[in-house]
Design a protein around this motif. Structure first.
Motif, PDB file in Angstrom:
ATOM      1  N   LEU A 147      72.354  38.377 -76.237  1.00  0.00           N
ATOM      2  CA  LEU A 147      72.101  39.876 -76.722  1.00  0.00           C
ATOM      3  C   LEU A 147      72.455  40.978 -76.488  1.00  0.00           C
ATOM      4  O   LEU A 147      72.831  41.201 -74.913  1.00  0.00           O
ATOM      5  N   ARG A 161      80.757  31.343 -87.743  1.00  0.00           N
ATOM      6  CA  ARG A 161      79.395  31.853 -87.535  1.00  0.00           C
ATOM      7  C   ARG A 161      78.327  31.508 -88.982  1.00  0.00           C
ATOM      8  O   ARG A 161      78.818  31.783 -90.356  1.00  0.00           O
ATOM      9  N   ALA A 171      74.256  32.987 -89.925  1.00  0.00           N
ATOM     10  CA  ALA A 171      73.291  33.926 -90.062  1.00  0.00           C
ATOM     11  C   ALA A 171      71.911  32.643 -90.395  1.00  0.00           C
ATOM     12  O   ALA A 171      72.384  32.054 -91.368  1.00  0.00           O
ATOM     13  N   PRO A 220      73.881  44.309 -86.476  1.00  0.00           N
ATOM     14  CA  PRO A 220      73.578  43.781 -86.171  1.00  0.00           C
ATOM     15  C   PRO A 220      73.710  42.679 -87.093  1.00  0.00           C
ATOM     16  O   PRO A 220      73.067  41.373 -87.109  1.00  0.00           O
ATOM     17  N   GLU A 221      74.237  43.095 -88.576  1.00  0.00           N
ATOM     18  CA  GLU A 221      75.043  41.707 -89.095  1.00  0.00           C
ATOM     19  C   GLU A 221      75.655  41.049 -88.670  1.00  0.00           C
ATOM     20  O   GLU A 221      75.469  39.814 -89.160  1.00  0.00           O
ATOM     21  N   THR A 273      74.739  38.764 -85.779  1.00  0.00           N
ATOM     22  CA  THR A 273      74.140  38.189 -85.272  1.00  0.00           C
ATOM     23  C   THR A 273      74.469  37.091 -85.966  1.00  0.00           C
ATOM     24  O   THR A 273      74.565  36.772 -87.038  1.00  0.00           O
ATOM     25  N   GLN A 292      74.840  30.957 -79.466  1.00  0.00           N
ATOM     26  CA  GLN A 292      74.428  32.280 -80.262  1.00  0.00           C
ATOM     27  C   GLN A 292      74.650  34.112 -80.124  1.00  0.00           C
ATOM     28  O   GLN A 292      74.501  34.166 -79.079  1.00  0.00           O
ATOM     29  N   THR A 345      73.171  37.686 -80.948  1.00  0.00           N
ATOM     30  CA  THR A 345      72.109  38.380 -81.529  1.00  0.00           C
ATOM     31  C   THR A 345      72.720  39.853 -81.107  1.00  0.00           C
ATOM     32  O   THR A 345      72.674  40.290 -79.879  1.00  0.00           O
ATOM     33  N   SER A 405      71.125  43.376 -81.558  1.00  0.00           N
ATOM     34  CA  SER A 405      70.304  44.549 -81.658  1.00  0.00           C
ATOM     35  C   SER A 405      69.222  45.538 -80.614  1.00  0.00           C
ATOM     36  O   SER A 405      69.781  45.260 -79.306  1.00  0.00           O
TER      37      SER A 405
END
Length: 116
Positions: free
Chosen positions: A11, A38, A40, A88-89, A91, A111, A113, A115
């Motif tokens: 994160l 990737r 999403a 954010p995009e 992620t 993963q 993320t 944010s």
């Protein structure tokens, strides 16, 4: 048999950085083109970046060009993806790929993320 293991996800706040690693086990790492893709949630897997077997030629998706850098260390059998100015995009689950003519292998994914 080739195995790929990704690491380095997590994160991060928008504008931050992460470096993903892809550890390659098997033989002839220096002959494989290495790539990052990737996926999403609810989306198809998409291309992010590739680096040629010798490390001299790279290719990037337009959405990450100038922010991400792909590299490889053939002495360590490892490929990397340095991700800066994360949005954010960005992620998604990031997957490592090793490709050599008729052979293509995938890792299990890590993963990422982005944010606040």
């Amino acid at each position: 048999q080739v195995q790929l293991v990704e690491s380095g996800g997590g994160l991060v706040q928008p504008g931050g950085s992460l470096r993903l690693s892809c550890a390659f086990s098997g033989s002839l790492f220096d002959r494989y083109a290495m790539g990052w893709y990737r996926q999403a949630p609810g989306e198809q897997r998409e291309f992010v970046a590739t680096v040629a077997s010798g490390g001299g030629r790279t290719n990037y998706a337009a959405s990450v060009k100038g922010r991400f850098t792909i590299s490889r260390d053939n002495a360590k059998n490892t490929a990397y993806l340095q991700m800066n100015s994360l949005k954010p995009e960005d992620t998604a689950v990031y997957y490592c790929n090793a490709d050599l003519i008729n052979y293509s292998y995938w890792g299990q994914g890590t993963q990422v993320t982005v944010s606040s």
